[in-house]
Scaffold this active site. Sequence first.
Site, PDB file in Angstrom:
ATOM      1  N   ASP A  39     -10.651  -6.892  28.377  1.00  0.00           N
ATOM      2  CA  ASP A  39      -9.209  -7.080  28.594  1.00  0.00           C
ATOM      3  C   ASP A  39      -8.914  -8.551  28.347  1.00  0.00           C
ATOM      4  OD1 ASP A  39      -6.490  -6.992  29.743  1.00  0.00           O
ATOM      5  OD2 ASP A  39      -7.123  -5.154  30.747  1.00  0.00           O
ATOM      6  N   ASP A  62      -8.614  -9.542  22.836  1.00  0.00           N
ATOM      7  CA  ASP A  62      -7.222  -9.304  22.448  1.00  0.00           C
ATOM      8  C   ASP A  62      -7.269  -8.290  21.308  1.00  0.00           C
ATOM      9  OD1 ASP A  62      -4.702  -9.225  21.415  1.00  0.00           O
ATOM     10  OD2 ASP A  62      -4.462 -11.397  21.211  1.00  0.00           O
ATOM     11  N   ASN A  89      -7.665   2.054  25.142  1.00  0.00           N
ATOM     12  CA  ASN A  89      -6.783   2.298  26.288  1.00  0.00           C
ATOM     13  C   ASN A  89      -5.704   1.232  26.463  1.00  0.00           C
ATOM     14  OD1 ASN A  89      -6.297   3.299  29.229  1.00  0.00           O
ATOM     15  ND2 ASN A  89      -6.958   1.174  29.518  1.00  0.00           N
ATOM     16  N   TYR A 178       7.462   2.804  22.972  1.00  0.00           N
ATOM     17  CA  TYR A 178       6.353   3.483  23.662  1.00  0.00           C
ATOM     18  C   TYR A 178       6.125   4.864  23.038  1.00  0.00           C
ATOM     19  CZ  TYR A 178       3.247   4.805  27.470  1.00  0.00           C
ATOM     20  OH  TYR A 178       2.148   5.200  28.191  1.00  0.00           O
ATOM     21  N   LYS A 182       2.882   5.879  20.671  1.00  0.00           N
ATOM     22  CA  LYS A 182       1.953   6.886  21.214  1.00  0.00           C
ATOM     23  C   LYS A 182       1.899   8.117  20.302  1.00  0.00           C
ATOM     24  CE  LYS A 182       0.417   4.660  24.725  1.00  0.00           C
ATOM     25  NZ  LYS A 182      -1.003   4.315  24.817  1.00  0.00           N
TER      26      LYS A 182
HETATM   27  N1  LIG Z   1       0.015   4.812  33.945  1.00  0.00           N
HETATM   28  C1  LIG Z   1       0.587   5.898  33.447  1.00  0.00           C
HETATM   29  O1  LIG Z   1       1.409   6.571  34.110  1.00  0.00           O
HETATM   30  C2  LIG Z   1       0.254   6.353  32.057  1.00  0.00           C
HETATM   31  C3  LIG Z   1       0.736   7.581  31.615  1.00  0.00           C
HETATM   32  C4  LIG Z   1       0.439   8.017  30.328  1.00  0.00           C
HETATM   33  C5  LIG Z   1      -0.332   7.217  29.505  1.00  0.00           C
HETATM   34  N2  LIG Z   1      -0.783   6.015  29.961  1.00  0.00           N
HETATM   35  C6  LIG Z   1      -1.596   5.212  29.043  1.00  0.00           C
HETATM   36  O2  LIG Z   1      -2.831   4.917  29.655  1.00  0.00           O
HETATM   37  C7  LIG Z   1      -3.284   3.628  29.241  1.00  0.00           C
HETATM   38  C8  LIG Z   1      -3.504   2.744  30.453  1.00  0.00           C
HETATM   39  O3  LIG Z   1      -2.307   2.674  31.206  1.00  0.00           O
HETATM   40  P1  LIG Z   1      -2.211   1.821  32.533  1.00  0.00           P
HETATM   41  O4  LIG Z   1      -1.171   2.439  33.368  1.00  0.00           O
HETATM   42  O5  LIG Z   1      -3.565   1.572  33.088  1.00  0.00           O
HETATM   43  O6  LIG Z   1      -1.607   0.466  31.942  1.00  0.00           O
HETATM   44  P2  LIG Z   1      -1.672  -1.013  32.572  1.00  0.00           P
HETATM   45  O7  LIG Z   1      -0.429  -1.683  32.125  1.00  0.00           O
HETATM   46  O8  LIG Z   1      -1.985  -0.945  34.025  1.00  0.00           O
HETATM   47  O9  LIG Z   1      -2.928  -1.648  31.828  1.00  0.00           O
HETATM   48  C9  LIG Z   1      -2.900  -1.978  30.474  1.00  0.00           C
HETATM   49  C10 LIG Z   1      -3.957  -3.046  30.258  1.00  0.00           C
HETATM   50  O10 LIG Z   1      -3.959  -3.392  28.865  1.00  0.00           O
HETATM   51  C11 LIG Z   1      -4.185  -4.797  28.774  1.00  0.00           C
HETATM   52  N3  LIG Z   1      -3.701  -5.322  27.504  1.00  0.00           N
HETATM   53  C12 LIG Z   1      -2.417  -5.525  27.114  1.00  0.00           C
HETATM   54  N4  LIG Z   1      -2.381  -6.106  25.914  1.00  0.00           N
HETATM   55  C13 LIG Z   1      -3.679  -6.270  25.528  1.00  0.00           C
HETATM   56  C14 LIG Z   1      -4.293  -6.824  24.380  1.00  0.00           C
HETATM   57  N5  LIG Z   1      -3.562  -7.368  23.379  1.00  0.00           N
HETATM   58  N6  LIG Z   1      -5.644  -6.831  24.313  1.00  0.00           N
HETATM   59  C15 LIG Z   1      -6.386  -6.310  25.312  1.00  0.00           C
HETATM   60  N7  LIG Z   1      -5.864  -5.773  26.430  1.00  0.00           N
HETATM   61  C16 LIG Z   1      -4.515  -5.770  26.533  1.00  0.00           C
HETATM   62  C17 LIG Z   1      -3.414  -5.381  29.956  1.00  0.00           C
HETATM   63  O11 LIG Z   1      -3.899  -6.676  30.271  1.00  0.00           O
HETATM   64  C18 LIG Z   1      -3.661  -4.340  31.041  1.00  0.00           C
HETATM   65  O12 LIG Z   1      -4.768  -4.673  31.859  1.00  0.00           O
HETATM   66  C19 LIG Z   1      -2.221   3.097  28.301  1.00  0.00           C
HETATM   67  O13 LIG Z   1      -2.583   3.390  26.970  1.00  0.00           O
HETATM   68  C20 LIG Z   1      -0.987   3.874  28.708  1.00  0.00           C
HETATM   69  O14 LIG Z   1      -0.034   3.958  27.677  1.00  0.00           O
HETATM   70  C21 LIG Z   1      -0.522   5.570  31.215  1.00  0.00           C
END
Ligand SMILES: NC(=O)c1ccc[n+]([C@@H]2O[C@H](COP(=O)([O-])OP(=O)(O)OC[C@H]3O[C@@H](n4cnc5c(N)ncnc54)[C@H](O)[C@@H]3O)[C@@H](O)[C@H]2O)c1
Length: 267
Positions: A39, A62, A89, A178, A182
């Site tokens: 991350d 990144d 992710n 978004y 996706k």
């Molecule tokens: N939380 C939900 O309700 C939900 C629902 C459906 C899908 N998702 C998907 O699941 C995945 C995780 O979601 P989450 O809720 O844990 O999100 P989150 O926002 O808690 O975590 C996302 C992480 O990605 C990291 N990130 C952002 N830009 C980055 C980059 N350039 N390089 C490396 N890391 C980077 C951030 O630092 C963060 O730790 C995502 O793909 C999200 O779209 C989440």
Amino acid sequence: MELFSLKNKTAIVTGALGLLGKEHCKALSEAGANVIAADINELECADFAKTLQTESMGSGLDVTNPDSIKKLRDKVLQKFGHIDVLVNNAAINDMFENPKAAAEQSKFENYPLELWQKSVDVNLTGVFLCSQIIGTEMAKQKSGSIINIASTYGITAPDQSLYIKKDGSQSFYKPPAYSATKGAVIMFTKYLAAYWGKAGVRVNTLTPGGVENSQDEFFIEKYSAKTPLGKMAKPTDYKGALIFLASNASSYMTGANLIVDGGWTAW
Ligand SMILES: NC(=O)c1ccc[n+]([C@@H]2O[C@H](COP(=O)([O-])OP(=O)(O)OC[C@H]3O[C@@H](n4cnc5c(N)ncnc54)[C@H](O)[C@@H]3O)[C@@H](O)[C@H]2O)c1
């Protein structure tokens, strides 16, 4: 349970410090994999990796920067010799720093180009770059599993009425980038599954539904009422599906989209 074992496998999780990223890392480690939690914040990744039960490491990454991904790949190959699982992710879920401006900024008519571009860069280009740079190693070794994390909003449009408060006001619209990114991830998965099928690299999408995470009560109530199972997900609800896709339990599966959404997309 042998089918689900990830013993001696090396797994990279991007966005590992997020709500679900941490659970993905724990799940893979519990199944026996050595996990690389990657991350933006390297120090936090290193601290988090220490909590995992297998030989794991944290790394700064990144996903929009090819050099950063190559550095990670080389570091992992040097330490473990192979990479078997990649969980794409990391994603941007737009937050609006000024809550008063959020209603206006998140509206489609006003949604800023910079935010659109940022989501495309991380959610889509990041998946492409990590798959290209890390997946190529899998294709060379003739085995591997790539899991791209999408969202129910990549399959069905967001119902904007979920964000209308009890007093009729609306302070947020789920932004267009978004859903668009996706949806593209789901199609990219199929492209790559077809391209690398004979190279032994399986590529699948995992589509989660909404996770309960201190949202407003009205939102949780509305979301739950729209979900056949009657509730939002817990962050741990995707662990089984992730291990399934990462392991030999899904060895004849590629190009698929495993939807784990409490039934959200069923009606
Ligand atoms: N939380 C939900 O309700 C939900 C629902 C459906 C899908 N998702 C998907 O699941 C995945 C995780 O979601 P989450 O809720 O844990 O999100 P989150 O926002 O808690 O975590 C996302 C992480 O990605 C990291 N990130 C952002 N830009 C980055 C980059 N350039 N390089 C490396 N890391 C980077 C951030 O630092 C963060 O730790 C995502 O793909 C999200 O779209 C989440």
